[in-house]
Design an enzyme around this catalytic site. Sequence first.
Site, short mmCIF file in Angstrom:
data_model
loop_
_atom_site.label_atom_id
_atom_site.label_comp_id
_atom_site.label_asym_id
_atom_site.label_seq_id
_atom_site.Cartn_x
_atom_site.Cartn_y
_atom_site.Cartn_z
N GLY A 114 0.90 -1.19 -0.02
CA GLY A 114 -0.26 -0.05 0.00
C GLY A 114 0.80 1.41 -0.02
CD GLN A 115 6.68 3.10 -0.98
OE1 GLN A 115 6.99 2.08 -1.36
NE2 GLN A 115 7.46 4.10 -1.03
CG HIS B 32 6.50 7.50 4.18
ND1 HIS B 32 6.56 7.50 2.95
CD2 HIS B 32 5.46 6.77 4.49
CE1 HIS B 32 5.74 6.71 2.61
NE2 HIS B 32 4.67 6.40 3.47
P1 AMP Z 1 2.10 5.02 2.55
O1 AMP Z 1 0.77 4.37 1.94
O2 AMP Z 1 2.79 4.08 3.33
O3 AMP Z 1 2.88 5.48 1.34
O4 AMP Z 1 1.77 6.30 3.35
C1 AMP Z 1 1.67 7.52 2.81
C2 AMP Z 1 1.12 8.54 4.01
O5 AMP Z 1 1.14 9.71 3.43
C3 AMP Z 1 -0.52 8.12 4.24
O6 AMP Z 1 -0.56 7.80 5.45
C4 AMP Z 1 -1.27 9.42 3.98
O7 AMP Z 1 -2.18 9.72 4.66
C5 AMP Z 1 0.05 10.24 4.25
N1 AMP Z 1 0.13 11.72 3.45
C6 AMP Z 1 -0.32 11.71 2.31
N2 AMP Z 1 -0.11 13.23 1.79
C7 AMP Z 1 0.00 13.78 2.93
C8 AMP Z 1 0.34 15.33 3.14
N3 AMP Z 1 0.35 16.20 2.32
N4 AMP Z 1 0.59 15.48 4.66
C9 AMP Z 1 0.74 14.49 5.35
N5 AMP Z 1 0.76 13.16 5.00
C10 AMP Z 1 0.16 13.00 3.90
#
Ligand code: AMP
Length: 113
Positions: free
Chosen positions: A92-93, A99
């Site tokens: 789910g990335q 991060h």
């Molecule tokens: P992943 O699915 O592991 O790639 O996690 C990406 C994360 O980034 C998700 O939990 C999103 O809610 C978060 N995310 C996406 N855009 C932003 C943003 N502009 N500010 C803070 N978090 C974000």
Amino acid sequence: MDCLFCRIARKEIPAKIVYEDGLVLAFEDVNPQAPVHVLVIPKKHISTSLEISDKDDALIGYMVQAANKIARERGIAERGFRMVMNCNKDAGQSVFHIHMHVLGGRLLQWPPG
Ligand code: AMP
């Protein structure tokens, strides 16, 4: 570069920053999945965990230390919390700048969905 998290690190896009130093940035996840949900990123662009190289060993350890620091500051260290780094599609990335999710403040289920 067009990477969302590089843009957040450059302050081109606003975020609720909770920690910053020369190497890493931590900010509140915009769509929190737990009472505490912070993302720790390296300022250096690395797209997935598969792109982490030997040169990054110290940086990744530093990210873990930053996550621990945030967990202690937010009062979830003793109860417990989770560090998660998703890699590629099945995990789910959705943002291709590595991060570490720091999740806590509620009972977390295992295995994750
Ligand atoms: P992943 O699915 O592991 O790639 O996690 C990406 C994360 O980034 C998700 O939990 C999103 O809610 C978060 N995310 C996406 N855009 C932003 C943003 N502009 N500010 C803070 N978090 C974000």
